[in-house]
Enzyme design. Sequence first.
Site, PDB file in Angstrom:
ATOM      1  N   LYS A   1    -113.395 -56.614 -20.143  1.00 22.51           N
ATOM      2  CA  LYS A   1    -112.643 -57.603 -19.370  1.00 22.51           C
ATOM      3  C   LYS A   1    -111.905 -58.610 -20.252  1.00 22.51           C
ATOM      4  O   LYS A   1    -110.935 -59.227 -19.826  1.00 22.51           O
ATOM      5  CB  LYS A   1    -113.579 -58.346 -18.412  1.00 22.51           C
TER       6      LYS A   1
ATOM      7  N   LYS B   1    -115.982 -50.643 -12.935  1.00 21.69           N
ATOM      8  CA  LYS B   1    -116.002 -49.183 -13.035  1.00 21.69           C
ATOM      9  C   LYS B   1    -116.557 -48.750 -14.397  1.00 21.69           C
ATOM     10  O   LYS B   1    -117.269 -47.752 -14.507  1.00 21.69           O
ATOM     11  CB  LYS B   1    -114.597 -48.615 -12.819  1.00 21.69           C
TER      12      LYS B   1
ATOM     13  N   THR C   1     -98.355 -31.273  -6.408  1.00 15.02           N
ATOM     14  CA  THR C   1     -97.453 -32.085  -7.245  1.00 15.02           C
ATOM     15  C   THR C   1     -97.332 -31.513  -8.656  1.00 15.02           C
ATOM     16  O   THR C   1     -96.484 -31.951  -9.421  1.00 15.02           O
ATOM     17  CB  THR C   1     -97.897 -33.565  -7.382  1.00 15.02           C
TER      18      THR C   1
ATOM     19  N   ARG D   1     -92.122 -37.632 -31.195  1.00 13.39           N
ATOM     20  CA  ARG D   1     -93.241 -38.499 -31.563  1.00 13.39           C
ATOM     21  C   ARG D   1     -94.285 -37.758 -32.400  1.00 13.39           C
ATOM     22  O   ARG D   1     -95.370 -38.261 -32.652  1.00 13.39           O
ATOM     23  CB  ARG D   1     -93.892 -39.101 -30.301  1.00 13.39           C
TER      24      ARG D   1
ATOM     25  N   ASP E   1     -86.967 -32.125 -24.269  1.00 11.45           N
ATOM     26  CA  ASP E   1     -85.972 -33.127 -23.874  1.00 11.45           C
ATOM     27  C   ASP E   1     -84.900 -33.217 -24.955  1.00 11.45           C
ATOM     28  O   ASP E   1     -85.140 -33.757 -26.027  1.00 11.45           O
ATOM     29  CB  ASP E   1     -86.630 -34.506 -23.737  1.00 11.45           C
TER      30      ASP E   1
HETATM   31  P1  8DG Z   1     -94.544 -34.424 -22.469  1.00 13.24           P
HETATM   32  O1  8DG Z   1     -93.218 -33.913 -22.043  1.00 13.24           O
HETATM   33  O2  8DG Z   1     -95.047 -33.764 -23.714  1.00 13.24           O
HETATM   34  O3  8DG Z   1     -95.556 -34.338 -21.392  1.00 13.24           O
HETATM   35  O4  8DG Z   1     -94.426 -35.989 -22.816  1.00 13.24           O
HETATM   36  P2  8DG Z   1     -93.122 -36.882 -22.928  1.00 13.24           P
HETATM   37  O5  8DG Z   1     -92.036 -36.132 -23.617  1.00 13.24           O
HETATM   38  O6  8DG Z   1     -93.532 -38.182 -23.513  1.00 13.24           O
HETATM   39  O7  8DG Z   1     -92.757 -37.215 -21.417  1.00 13.24           O
HETATM   40  P3  8DG Z   1     -91.483 -36.850 -20.501  1.00 13.24           P
HETATM   41  O8  8DG Z   1     -91.940 -36.995 -19.094  1.00 13.24           O
HETATM   42  O9  8DG Z   1     -90.857 -35.558 -20.875  1.00 13.24           O
HETATM   43  O10 8DG Z   1     -90.448 -38.020 -20.756  1.00 13.24           O
HETATM   44  C1  8DG Z   1     -89.709 -38.089 -21.945  1.00 13.24           C
HETATM   45  C2  8DG Z   1     -89.547 -39.510 -22.367  1.00 13.24           C
HETATM   46  O11 8DG Z   1     -88.634 -40.177 -21.535  1.00 13.24           O
HETATM   47  C3  8DG Z   1     -90.821 -40.286 -22.252  1.00 13.24           C
HETATM   48  O12 8DG Z   1     -91.542 -40.205 -23.441  1.00 13.24           O
HETATM   49  C4  8DG Z   1     -90.374 -41.672 -21.970  1.00 13.24           C
HETATM   50  C5  8DG Z   1     -88.987 -41.543 -21.410  1.00 13.24           C
HETATM   51  N1  8DG Z   1     -88.837 -42.003 -20.034  1.00 13.24           N
HETATM   52  C6  8DG Z   1     -89.156 -43.273 -19.596  1.00 13.24           C
HETATM   53  N2  8DG Z   1     -88.736 -43.431 -18.338  1.00 13.24           N
HETATM   54  C7  8DG Z   1     -88.134 -42.273 -17.959  1.00 13.24           C
HETATM   55  C8  8DG Z   1     -87.469 -41.891 -16.782  1.00 13.24           C
HETATM   56  O13 8DG Z   1     -87.332 -42.654 -15.844  1.00 13.24           O
HETATM   57  N3  8DG Z   1     -86.983 -40.616 -16.723  1.00 13.24           N
HETATM   58  C9  8DG Z   1     -87.111 -39.754 -17.766  1.00 13.24           C
HETATM   59  N4  8DG Z   1     -86.630 -38.517 -17.622  1.00 13.24           N
HETATM   60  N5  8DG Z   1     -87.738 -40.119 -18.907  1.00 13.24           N
HETATM   61  C10 8DG Z   1     -88.226 -41.359 -19.010  1.00 13.24           C
HETATM   62  O14 8DG Z   1     -89.720 -44.125 -20.274  1.00 13.24           O
HETATM   63 CA    CA Z   2     -91.131 -34.214 -22.748  1.00 18.57          CA
HETATM   64 CA    CA Z   3     -88.918 -34.372 -19.781  1.00 14.77          CA
END
Ligand code: 8DG
Ligand code: CA
Ligand code: CA
Length: 350
Positions: free
Chosen positions: A78, A90, A119, A201, A210
């Site tokens: 906390k 929790k 989902t 990262r 992406d």
């Molecule tokens: P992952 O795909 O391996 O699960 O992880 P990620 O690459 O970190 O997550 P992601 O869902 O593919 O999103 C890519 C990055 O985009 C995420 O690290 C942070 C950024 N992001 C936000 N907000 C939004 C948003 O509103 N839309 C999208 N498409 N990306 C966002 O911070």
């Molecule tokens: Ca991603």
């Molecule tokens: Ca993505």
Amino acid sequence: MAGVWSFHCNIKGLESMSKRKNPSGANNQNADFCDFLIELSEYEKNVTRNIHKFNAYRKAAGVLAAYHKRIESGDEAKKLEGIGEKISKKIDEFLQTGKLRKLEDIHQDGQAKAINLLTRVSGIGPVKAAELVKSGITSIDGLRLHLDKLNHHQIIGLKYFEDFEKKIPRSEIQEIERKLREIILDLDTEFTVTICGSYRRGKAESGDIDVLVTRPSLKVSEGKKKRGETLLKSIVEQLKESLVTDVISIGDTKFMGVCRLSSEFPYRRLDIRLIPCEQYHCAVLYFTGSDVFNKTMRAHALEQGFTLNEYSLRPVGVTGVPGEMIPIASEQEIFEYINYPYKNPEERNM
Ligand code: 8DG
Ligand code: CA
Ligand code: CA
């Protein structure tokens, strides 16, 4: 998509989510607390659709994951920012009984389970999932009998459900990166291609890919026509020859789809965004994430009198009205402007 985005759980199930969203690396001594907090956050996102609770659980998990030592009581927790009375209770319950009553109840709740499951299909959000469950669909196989209830994105999500649940190893993304660069630079050597997200990262595996693309002649100031409304489409046409297998959606600046290296590999979710060069560094920063890191950095920017988003960095005047966008030549410059110690992408896994 910002804002609603956090409500869109695409392909990430509970398990992968807990591994993904909390940086429970070897040095997280509170990983078990983080896991139950992430599971509770998923429940609030998908089932109750309470974004405040979702954010509260996510934040608490992030704080505990970053804490240097094992938490030994709710009271100790906390004292940390973002952990209040409810979460501290929790933690005590979990320490005393090894489980949480609330989670046990959720596991027993067939409706909640079905909503969470649906989902996980790319394109199905919490609202759609609830609607489907209400109409009696509670399983993936059940959903396959009702394609008429789904849009194009959701049909693709369902078609590749099993593959999209699989994490993508870093080495495979490196291979995809090579191929993407080769094809895109073959169209024009001036293109810059950056894979952002968890891959940038430094993560060993990712949920999807992406990609951001720009080139010097792609300018906001030149308006849409000159930017070429068909540029992204011609890139995707080329990619279809050897990488892209399906198109979920394609506009002037954003492509969502599916790719595969070869028949030995699973199908993977691929997003490509075409970004004007003036906005490139803000976009790379934003799409590198993590989303929790973005929130923290944005809040810091505001404290320093700037507003930061995926497009630009702008000063905010005393009246609260944002000024002109500041020209940015590198990611580092964004950190410098807002007086935030620079963090390598690998240090943004919060
Ligand atoms: P992952 O795909 O391996 O699960 O992880 P990620 O690459 O970190 O997550 P992601 O869902 O593919 O999103 C890519 C990055 O985009 C995420 O690290 C942070 C950024 N992001 C936000 N907000 C939004 C948003 O509103 N839309 C999208 N498409 N990306 C966002 O911070
Ligand atoms: Ca991603
Ligand atoms: Ca993505």
